[in-house]
Design an enzyme around this catalytic site. Structure first.
Site, mmCIF file in Angstrom:
data_model
loop_
_atom_site.group_PDB
_atom_site.id
_atom_site.type_symbol
_atom_site.label_atom_id
_atom_site.label_comp_id
_atom_site.label_asym_id
_atom_site.label_seq_id
_atom_site.Cartn_x
_atom_site.Cartn_y
_atom_site.Cartn_z
ATOM 1 N N CYS A 1 0.812 -1.216 0.000
ATOM 2 C CA CYS A 1 0.000 0.000 0.000
ATOM 3 C C CYS A 1 0.847 1.269 0.000
ATOM 4 O O CYS A 1 0.313 2.374 0.142
ATOM 5 C CB CYS A 1 -0.945 -0.004 1.199
ATOM 6 N N LYS B 1 -8.085 -0.340 10.951
ATOM 7 C CA LYS B 1 -8.083 -1.388 9.940
ATOM 8 C C LYS B 1 -7.132 -2.483 10.382
ATOM 9 O O LYS B 1 -5.933 -2.247 10.542
ATOM 10 C CB LYS B 1 -7.633 -0.801 8.593
ATOM 11 N N ARG C 1 0.843 -7.433 5.423
ATOM 12 C CA ARG C 1 0.593 -6.023 5.725
ATOM 13 C C ARG C 1 0.681 -5.732 7.227
ATOM 14 O O ARG C 1 0.167 -4.721 7.696
ATOM 15 C CB ARG C 1 -0.788 -5.618 5.215
ATOM 16 N N LYS D 1 -12.773 -1.857 10.261
ATOM 17 C CA LYS D 1 -12.694 -2.880 9.228
ATOM 18 C C LYS D 1 -11.835 -4.034 9.698
ATOM 19 O O LYS D 1 -10.743 -3.760 10.212
ATOM 20 C CB LYS D 1 -12.082 -2.220 7.988
#
Ligand code: PBG
Length: 326
Positions: free
Chosen positions: A130, A195, A217, A248
């Site tokens: 990301c 998240k 991640r 999330k």
């Protein structure tokens, strides 16, 4: 007989009585519908791990939005599948990037439809992370510059809301400053504040073709074991100027949704993610659960937990089922 006890069943005696005392309701405007827009023509590919969810090219977008709008859904969140990827994720911030083109098309034909632009690099980078990568490390501050460029180009294309999902530290501050400087002071930021590094994103990575090519991640997304960390993340985003807070995934994190609702005074958004969708679809296709009642119960649970809005792949189905029930 002079037993002392409460008669809770009095308020459950019939459908109208139950409707009278119902504490939470689902509405079409609670939902944000995710769309995967692919570069190319005449594309309408069903995602194998997400039955009923399609990657669509721009020529199919109008029909999609027409359907969403006719159901009374007020907003969509866009994810892009570019034709090519590179190390810096150029496709994310190119003025003719797929999201920029999709946004312009939607706003031109459906000016009232709210376009939420997911602001991230993983769908556009060849390594699938990301942010900017050096060796196997995802660099924070170098990534911020590209995220700001992405957000500004999305706002220029007409995006109504910027939703950064990359989990770099300081992303809200950087994007807010970048948007303001470019003249977009009225464009809100819907931050993926909380998240988690979740296994429930698996099917999304098929849909958006953005799986990391090495590692995972976990150096930027949160540890599923942590609750206090959710408060720290949300506190920084609020201080940096976030307008909405996303939690999330949804189902396994409804405790955190309630925490955010109790603790902060911004709208809380629950992201009912791809894995949650895929599980219900698979079980329903096997005849193991009833899809409609399971989905509506799950979405209602998200509202009851404190979610003001729900990003869900079930949005269109849910509205149809709610209408049937009227
Ligand atoms: C991109 C992004 C992801 C999701 C939304 N934005 C994937 C990820 O972080 O790996 C997941 C959504 C879903 O599973 O439905 N950063």
């Amino acid at each position: 007989m002079d037993l002392q006890f409460s008669r809770h069943r009095r308020l459950r005696s019939g459908a109208n009585m139950r409707a009278l005392v119902r504490e939470n309701q689902l509405h079409a405007e609670d939902f944000i519908y995710p769309l995967f827009i692919a570069e190319g023509e005449k594309i309408r590919n069903e995602v194998s791990s997400m039955p009923g969810v399609y990657q669509v090219s721009l020529d199919h977008l109008e029909t999609e939005i027409q359907e969403v709008e006719s159901l009374g859904i007020k907003s969509v969140i866009l994810f892009g599948i570019p034709a090519t990827k590179d190390a810096c994720g150029t496709g994310a911030y190119h003025d003719h990037g797929i999201i920029q083109k999709g946004t312009r098309l939607i706003k031109e034909k459906f000016p009232d439809m709210l376009v939420v632009a997911d602001t991230c690099l993983c769908e556009y980078t060849d390594h699938g992370h990301c942010g900017v990568v050096e060796g196997e490390k995802v660099l924070n501050d170098e990534s911020l510059d590209l995220l700001v460029k992405t957000a500004v180009s999305q706002a220029k294309a007409g995006a109504d809301i910027i939703a950064p999902s990359n989990m770099m530290d300081g992303f809200v501050a950087a994007i807010r400053a970048g948007l303001d400087e470019a003249g977009f002071i009225d464009v809100p930021i819907m931050s993926y504040a909380v998240k988690y590094a979740s296994a429930f994103y698996g099917p999304f990575r098929d849909a958006a073709e953005g799986a990391p090519q090495f590692g995972d991640r976990k150096t930027y997304q949160m540890d599923p074991a942590n609750r206090m960390e959710a408060f720290r993340e949300a506190e920084s985003d609020v201080a940096e100027g976030a307008d909405f807070l996303i939690v999330k995934p949804g189902m396994p994190y409804l405790d955190i949704v309630r925490d955010m609702k109790n603790h902060f005074n911004l709208p809380v958004v629950v992201y009912n993610v791809s894995g949650e969708y895929a599980m219900i679809k698979a079980a329903a296709q096997n005849g193991w659960i009833d899809e409609k009642s399971t989905v509506l119960e799950m979405l209602l649970g998200m509202k009851r937990a404190g979610g003001d809005l729900i990003i869900t792949y079930f949005a269109k189905d849910a509205v149809r089922w709610l209408r049937e029930a009227e």
